[in-house]
Design an enzyme around this catalytic site. Structure first.
Site, PDB file in Angstrom:
ATOM      1  N   SER A 233       0.939  -1.445  -0.611  1.00  0.00           N
ATOM      2  CA  SER A 233      -0.164   0.570   0.199  1.00  0.00           C
ATOM      3  C   SER A 233       0.759   1.280  -0.099  1.00  0.00           C
ATOM      4  CB  SER A 233      -0.995  -0.073   1.160  1.00  0.00           C
ATOM      5  OG  SER A 233      -2.158  -0.931   1.114  1.00  0.00           O
ATOM      6  N   THR A 234       1.803   0.734   0.820  1.00  0.00           N
ATOM      7  CA  THR A 234       3.099   2.365   0.486  1.00  0.00           C
ATOM      8  C   THR A 234       3.066   3.060  -0.635  1.00  0.00           C
ATOM      9  OG1 THR A 234       3.502   1.737   2.995  1.00  0.00           O
ATOM     10  CG2 THR A 234       4.882   3.480   1.701  1.00  0.00           C
TER      11      THR A 234
ATOM     12  N   HIS B 252      -9.628   0.573  -3.338  1.00  0.00           N
ATOM     13  CA  HIS B 252     -10.174   1.833  -3.486  1.00  0.00           C
ATOM     14  C   HIS B 252      -9.439   2.684  -4.661  1.00  0.00           C
ATOM     15  CE1 HIS B 252     -10.017   6.323  -2.005  1.00  0.00           C
ATOM     16  NE2 HIS B 252      -7.959   5.895  -1.855  1.00  0.00           N
TER      17      HIS B 252
ATOM     18  N   TYR C  43     -11.005  12.640  -2.334  1.00  0.00           N
ATOM     19  CA  TYR C  43     -10.197  13.959  -2.278  1.00  0.00           C
ATOM     20  C   TYR C  43      -9.622  13.834  -3.626  1.00  0.00           C
ATOM     21  CZ  TYR C  43      -7.231   9.733  -2.383  1.00  0.00           C
ATOM     22  OH  TYR C  43      -6.558   8.262  -2.313  1.00  0.00           O
TER      23      TYR C  43
ATOM     24  N   TRP D  31      -2.642   3.388   8.199  1.00  0.00           N
ATOM     25  CA  TRP D  31      -2.489   4.206   7.450  1.00  0.00           C
ATOM     26  C   TRP D  31      -1.171   5.159   7.008  1.00  0.00           C
ATOM     27  CZ3 TRP D  31      -7.630   5.815   4.541  1.00  0.00           C
ATOM     28  CH2 TRP D  31      -8.440   5.004   4.397  1.00  0.00           C
ATOM     29  N   VAL D  32      -0.324   5.884   6.232  1.00  0.00           N
ATOM     30  CA  VAL D  32       0.637   7.121   6.387  1.00  0.00           C
ATOM     31  C   VAL D  32      -0.020   7.724   7.001  1.00  0.00           C
ATOM     32  CG1 VAL D  32       2.046   8.647   4.816  1.00  0.00           C
ATOM     33  CG2 VAL D  32       0.969   6.358   3.738  1.00  0.00           C
TER      34      VAL D  32
ATOM     35  N   TYR E  98     -14.526  -2.085  44.624  1.00  0.00           N
ATOM     36  CA  TYR E  98     -14.009  -0.501  43.706  1.00  0.00           C
ATOM     37  C   TYR E  98     -12.782   0.199  44.075  1.00  0.00           C
ATOM     38  CZ  TYR E  98     -13.674   3.215  40.464  1.00  0.00           C
ATOM     39  OH  TYR E  98     -13.429   3.693  38.913  1.00  0.00           O
TER      40      TYR E  98
ATOM     41  N   ASP F  87     -11.087   0.741  35.276  1.00  0.00           N
ATOM     42  CA  ASP F  87     -11.497   0.505  37.059  1.00  0.00           C
ATOM     43  C   ASP F  87     -12.081  -1.088  37.032  1.00  0.00           C
ATOM     44  OD1 ASP F  87     -13.358   1.598  35.186  1.00  0.00           O
ATOM     45  OD2 ASP F  87     -14.217   2.889  36.295  1.00  0.00           O
TER      46      ASP F  87
END
Length: 821
Positions: free
Chosen positions: A45-46, A225, A259, A359-360, A537, A550
């Site tokens: 992907s990079t 994509h 984009y 992702w980058v 608690y 907790d």
């Protein structure tokens, strides 16, 4: 010979290269990075990532990852050529809903310390002259966003790491992970075994394949994509030098899932507007001739899928009217069920780690956190939303991963409400009471696969009897989503009569065996060696004193404890910490049990009518547990309450659950019993000042800052995190969790909004709700410790400022008279 562990990183893309760099910078000197593709362009992907870095995110953690990525890449270059071009980021709105959402996002940016401004259409066009001003209503501009040159960054990182001794090996396919006695010992390749003490899979969308080698589920889905490049655009000719590539801000048109970025005199267009396209890894082939235009992760461009996006692109950017798409591809990326990355160590094979679905944008930040985990044992940035063990078992099923990951692809740019539940898959996990809840018109939201009633339409008639002081104000359209005024009626009946809450979805663990007490004593801040029947608690901390979780710990017998936990991360932690010699058994008992929270001033009257056991205040004190029978059903009754009223959590086995509900319901009619949901519950808990882990406090906060110092017993002996707490107190903290009341008694906020003191951003909201008992909205916020009681603040909500005041907590029953009556 080095003294650091032998580390093998699988994957030489942006995550693997960053991790090698981060580890080497911290002095680890025996690191090998492997990739099945050639170096430096490996074909993952990079290698084809368009590199747009928009930092703002609803998640503080993801925003911090991105901010560090920007800082790191800005400081790097390759022979003087940029690794990060800080052109800024511009997101435009073409609908009123999107413009409102940009104001909300600007609020997130302010909360997390990123400068951003919502600007008008003219200002947008001034920044990005290609945009048609008539098409937009405004935009969000973040000047520190920009372009990462991912392939160049990898070269810069590799060179720096190699100088420090890191070895990179391309065209080396991993065929297996060697292990012995539950630990990794090496990585098998076609060229032999590389010995390793730690293996980190940064294999991206090949991650599931690597995880399978150690039997680890890696819940991600490879999806294609679309990315297209135009031919030359006259308006860009001569604007950008070849080296700079871009001068306008990176651009998002999220109303159309698009984009844009410049490539010198062309435009690159990314689209999420198409159908999800899952990728079968078996169909991807690897050769030795990977190039920028030909790699396994670049699939054939499907023009028919891009056609609607091309049409929308021309509307926003008129310069494209006469342009043509010159090239395009469907690039493979990783998606997960909740959109978050996957970080963590295998539960079964020590030393095998993953850092996938990154992702980058977040790559350097994630790598820094993983390096800190490996070297220091903790990340300075809080990681619960990224930990691979956050998922329940049902969420790891391949069908679930596939459907939810595809849905995340579809919704990636959608305006999503914080309470918005997924539409499908649903009804994966239902409590034994589900059928009755449906009969009562429950409106269900979903969490961790569980169906959880938020209110009951059967209670709508109560609104007619609701006293005027309990009537909630009208809400704005955003906060009115996934809300009903019925919640006010349910809160009223809880405070004045009795209500049944389904607490089944809360994670329950059983920790038993001769070593159970010692384990719990070491891992929690409270005194564990109490009498059988005690409920405590307590907190689980990390080594730096940050709040890991907790918990409520109930001692059922000398060697058996029931833990009320927050989720699967707690189960994973206790299992890792348990001694290997088998003196402790840890079981997740959630699915085999169920729980009704029976709360309200008439709770005792109701339960006593069905049981011969003693529920009196003298013989069944607050924070005690007993084995009882209710209508003949064996029940573990715990006297505690998260709504601040008298009552019990009633636990029984799942097979007895429906009968227990029906018995309580039938008997409760004369006491005014109702079923109540999470909306009322959340309001009541905030009135009582009860914290929600993961929202109000995390590993980034210590107990004193979070207002939980009372849960720490420093004199009990050693426990994880104790050393870090020495010298700390509520007086020494610099920031603290503060309770706010909204001054106009009607403006509701939802969480993550920025808080201003004297006009300056000074903190952010964690939890918020309308307080039905106190007749005003309540919010908790992280603020400077100097913001004392009566300090005036402003909360920014969709671009408007709402006045509020810091108030003493808890707002309801501070003397604990009702809960202990």
């Amino acid at each position: 010979m080095g003294t650091s562990p032998r580390v093998v990183i699988i994957g030489a893309g942006i995550v693997g290269a960053n991790l090698a760099d981060e580890l080497a910078a911290r002095g680890w000197d025996r690191i090998t990075v492997l990739d099945q593709g050639p170096l430096p362009l490996t074909g993952g992907s990079t290698s084809h990532a368009p590199g747009l870095v928009f930092q703002t995110n609803a998640s503080k953690t993801m925003t911090e990852f991105a901010r560090y990525t920007v800082e790191k890449f800005l400081s790097m270059d390759v022979e003087g050529q940029w690794c990060f071009n800080q052109v800024g980021g511009l997101e435009v709105a073409t609908t009123p809903e999107r413009l409102a959402d940009l104001h909300r996002k600007q609020g997130w940016a302010t909360s997390w310390g990123i400068a951003g401004t919502v600007i008008d259409p003219a200002e947008c066009v001034k920044l990005h002259p290609l945009v048609d001003e008539k098409q937009i209503l405004g935009g969000l501009y973040v000047p520190t966003d920009g372009l990462a040159k991912a392939s160049r960054v990898v070269v810069a990182l590799a060179r720096r790491a190699q100088v420090r001794g890191v070895v990179f090996r391309g065209q080396t396919r991993v065929t297996g992970i060697k292990q012995s006695n539950g630990r990794v010992t090496g990585v098998e390749t076609a060229d032999g075994v590389i010995p390793a003490d730690i293996v980190v899979s940064c294999a991206g969308f090949w991650g599931p394949e690597i995880g399978e080698m150690v039997g680890m589920d890696v819940p991600l889905l490879p999806l294609a994509h679309q990315y297209a490049k135009t031919g030359p655009i006259p308006e860009l000719m001569g604007r950008n030098a070849e080296v700079a590539e871009a001068g306008f801000p990176i651009l998002r048109h999220q109303d159309q899932d698009l984009y844009f970025r410049e490539h010198v005199d062309r435009l690159g267009i990314g689209s999420y507007a198409h159908r999800p396209m899952p990728v079968d890894l078996r169909e991807l082939t690897y050769g030795s001739d990977v190039s920028e235009s030909d790699m396994p992760s670049m699939l054939r461009f499907t023009e028919e899928d891009f056609a609607p996006s091309w049409k929308q692109s021309k509307l926003l950017l008129p310069c494209l009217q006469d342009a043509k798409v010159q090239e395009g591809f469907n690039g493979v990326f990783s998606f997960t069920p909740d959109g978050g990355p996957l970080i963590g160590e295998s539960a079964d094979v020590a030393g095998f780690w993953i850092a996938e679905a990154v992702w980058v944008t977040h790559s350097a930040g994630v790598a820094r956190s993983v390096a800190q985990l490996l070297i220091d044992g903790r990340s300075e940035i809080e990681l619960h939303g990224c930990d691979v063990h956050r998922f329940e078992e049902v969420q790891l099923a391949p069908d679930y991963v596939s459907e939810t990951s595809q849905q995340n692809f579809v919704e990636i740019y959608d305006v999503l409400h914080p309470l918005q539940p997924r539409v499908s898959p649903r009804n994966l996990r239902v409590s034994p009471f589900h059928v009755r809840q449906q009969e009562l018109g429950a409106v269900f939201l979903e969490s961790a696969g569980w169906e959880r009633p938020h209110w009951f339409e059967a209670n709508a008639a109560l609104l007619e009897d609701l006293p005027a002081e309990w009537t909630p104000p009208e809400r704005d359209p955003w906060s009115a989503q996934f809300y009903s005024p019925i919640a006010a009626a349910e809160a009223w009946r809880t405070r004045t009569a009795v209500a049944m809450y389904d607490m089944t979805p809360l994670k329950r663990l059983e920790i038993a065996g001769p070593g159970a007490l010692a384990l719990l004593d070491r891992l929690t801040t409270g005194k564990m060696d109490k009498s059988v029947g005690s409920v405590t608690y307590t907190l689980a901390l990390d080594d730096a004193g940050g709040i890991r979780s907790d918990l409520t710990v109930t001692r059922l017998s000398e060697d058996t404890f029931q833990i009320g936990a927050n989720g699967n991360l707690d189960l994973d932690y206790f299992r890792r910490q348990a001694p290997s010699h088998g003196s402790v058994q840890i079981r997740d008992i959630t699915g085999g049990t169920c729980c009704i929270g029976l709360w309200g001033p008439r709770a005792r009257d109701l339960v006593e009518a069905l049981s011969s056991d003693d529920f009196s205040n003298e013989n069944f004190k607050y924070f005690r547990a007993k084995q009882v029978r209710i209508g003949g059903i064996p029940v573990t009754a715990m006297r505690l309450s998260y709504v601040g009223e008298l009552g019990w959590e009633l636990y029984t086995s799942a097979d007895n659950g429906l009968r227990l509900w029906d018995l309580l319901w039938a008997q409760g009619r004369e006491h005014g019993v109702i079923a109540a949901g999470r909306a009322a519950f959340n309001s009541l808990r905030l009135e009582k000042g009860y914290r929600s882990w993961g929202t109000d406090m995390t590993t980034e906060h210590n107990p004193y800052a979070a207002g939980l110092g009372f849960a720490v017993r420093m004199n009990k002996g050693d426990f994880v995190g104790r050393l870090a707490l020495e010298g700390l107190s509520e007086e020494t903290v610099e920031r603290r969790l503060a309770c706010l009341m909204v001054d106009d008694c009607q403006s509701v906020v939802l969480g993550q909004e920025p808080v201003f003191i004297d006009g300056r951003p000074s903190g952010y909201i964690t939890s918020a709700a309308f307080g039905h008992t106190v007749g005003a909205p309540i919010a908790y916020a992280w603020l400077p410790a100097s913001a004392e009681i009566d300090t005036s603040v402003e909360i920014e909500y969709f671009g408007t400022r709402i006045s509020a005041t810091v108030v003493a907590e808890p707002l309801f029953d501070p003397e604990m008279k009702k809960i202990k009556s």
